[in-house]
Design an enzyme around this catalytic site. Structure first.
Site, mmCIF file in Angstrom:
data_model
loop_
_atom_site.group_PDB
_atom_site.id
_atom_site.type_symbol
_atom_site.label_atom_id
_atom_site.label_comp_id
_atom_site.label_asym_id
_atom_site.label_seq_id
_atom_site.Cartn_x
_atom_site.Cartn_y
_atom_site.Cartn_z
ATOM 1 N N ASP A 169 0.881 -1.173 0.000
ATOM 2 C CA ASP A 169 0.000 0.000 0.000
ATOM 3 C C ASP A 169 0.920 1.225 0.000
ATOM 4 O O ASP A 169 1.409 1.624 1.056
ATOM 5 C CB ASP A 169 -0.891 -0.015 1.243
ATOM 6 C CG ASP A 169 -1.857 1.154 1.273
ATOM 7 O OD1 ASP A 169 -2.209 1.659 0.188
ATOM 8 O OD2 ASP A 169 -2.251 1.572 2.372
ATOM 9 N N GLU A 183 -1.274 -1.130 -4.798
ATOM 10 C CA GLU A 183 -2.526 -0.375 -4.963
ATOM 11 C C GLU A 183 -2.380 0.629 -6.096
ATOM 12 O O GLU A 183 -1.382 1.341 -6.188
ATOM 13 C CB GLU A 183 -2.896 0.360 -3.663
ATOM 14 C CG GLU A 183 -4.263 1.005 -3.775
ATOM 15 C CD GLU A 183 -4.758 1.573 -2.449
ATOM 16 O OE1 GLU A 183 -4.926 0.789 -1.506
ATOM 17 O OE2 GLU A 183 -4.977 2.783 -2.380
ATOM 18 N N ASP A 241 -2.743 1.106 7.079
ATOM 19 C CA ASP A 241 -1.907 0.841 5.894
ATOM 20 C C ASP A 241 -1.416 -0.608 5.879
ATOM 21 O O ASP A 241 -1.236 -1.207 4.817
ATOM 22 C CB ASP A 241 -0.707 1.791 5.867
ATOM 23 C CG ASP A 241 -1.124 3.221 6.176
ATOM 24 O OD1 ASP A 241 -1.280 3.997 5.241
ATOM 25 O OD2 ASP A 241 -1.317 3.526 7.368
#
Lengths: 193, 193
Positions: free
Chosen positions: A7, A68, A141
């Site tokens: 992420d 992501e 996260d």
């Protein structure tokens, strides 16, 4: 298969490794965040992220990396740093020849919770349940990185192959359009003579 | 001093090397663009840019690297790719321990042409004159990379030092504000008891 989910973020870059295959229980291997200080120049922060990600790849040797997908949104002051961090994540994986897939936040939410509009707490709760953990991974996260890895195992390589086909098709369409415009311009030039 | 200017971009990444010191004529060393194909996956394109930039650093051994600062603008569909490419440029230079400076497009325009609103043609013309070339470097990304390198030589290291001081001051202000908010929240909690 073993998947490293990333992420991307400049202050907190989530990293999570999951083992598993479709239809069988998944296992948490490790999860954490790579932190960098806002007091440091951007280039040093990106180098810290690069070294951190390289260390994770060295230690866990994943079969694939899921990152992501970042979108340009005018409502975020941190978007450029996130985009730069995502570029580092993509390069670190691709230069080792590892398969890399990008998943959008709504694809990840939909995969783990059934709804593309799930909130952070719902995603954290589903990650906890799917990996049979005692508590949701913190910070968010870290949970998001695991959700990315879970999504990748479940969606398999299909998404990456579809995306590759889409890119190639798009490039062909653009080349054809360019050729058409050139031909039209040449015809117009001839008709003016 | 020798400066490598990098105008980050996914399809065309401008690279230009300039030799010189303030108050003396500058010299062009080399200029080009690193190109990647839109038909390739993003991670492969970023790896191509990384390899290309590493090759330029190996060959020309600059004393400093100047990279264009990228801003989030809602009017551009290519902004995320540009941000990712700029992240790669920063990392490639910083992990060698090279000083890295970011200059905004208007700083570069103002430095080479005297106006922060100069257009591409004016920047190209000024780069041609400053480096005593026969014709403006093509494409515009190549000229922009040279303009960045020229700006860096002329502005010297001052900008990098000011920017570092600004980042540290900003981080201190944010830490103080955070402490203030925490203290206020604690006081509010006490008054509710």
């Amino acid at each position: 298969m073993r998947v490293l989910g990333i992420d991307p973020g400049l202050t907190r870059c989530g990293v999570g490794v999951v083992d598993g295959t479709v239809g069988r229980p998944l296992t948490l291997v490790d999860v954490n965040v790579i932190r960098t200080s806002p007091a440091e120049p951007i280039q040093q922060r990106l180098v810290t992220i690069e070294r951190g990600l390289d260390a994770w790849l060295d230690e866990f040797e994943p079969d694939a990396v899921a990152v992501e997908r970042v979108f340009a949104r005018s409502d975020s002051s941190t978007i450029m740093g996130t985009a730069q961090a995502s570029g580092i994540a993509l390069v670190v994986a691709a230069r080792r020849g590892l398969p890399v897939a990008l998943h959008t936040p709504s694809e990840v939410k939909a995969a783990v919770s059934g709804s593309g509009r799930a909130n952070k707490a719902q995603v954290g709760a589903m990650v906890t349940r799917i990996l049979r953990l005692d508590a949701p991974p913190k910070p968010a996260d870290a949970a998001d990185a695991l959700a990315l890895a879970i999504t990748h195992v479940w969606r398999g390589g299909a998404v990456a192959r579809i995306e590759e086909a889409r890119i190639i098709a798009q490039a062909r369409i653009e080349a054809a359009q360019k050729a058409q415009r050139k031909a039209a311009a040449a015809a117009a030039a001839r008709s003016r003579q």
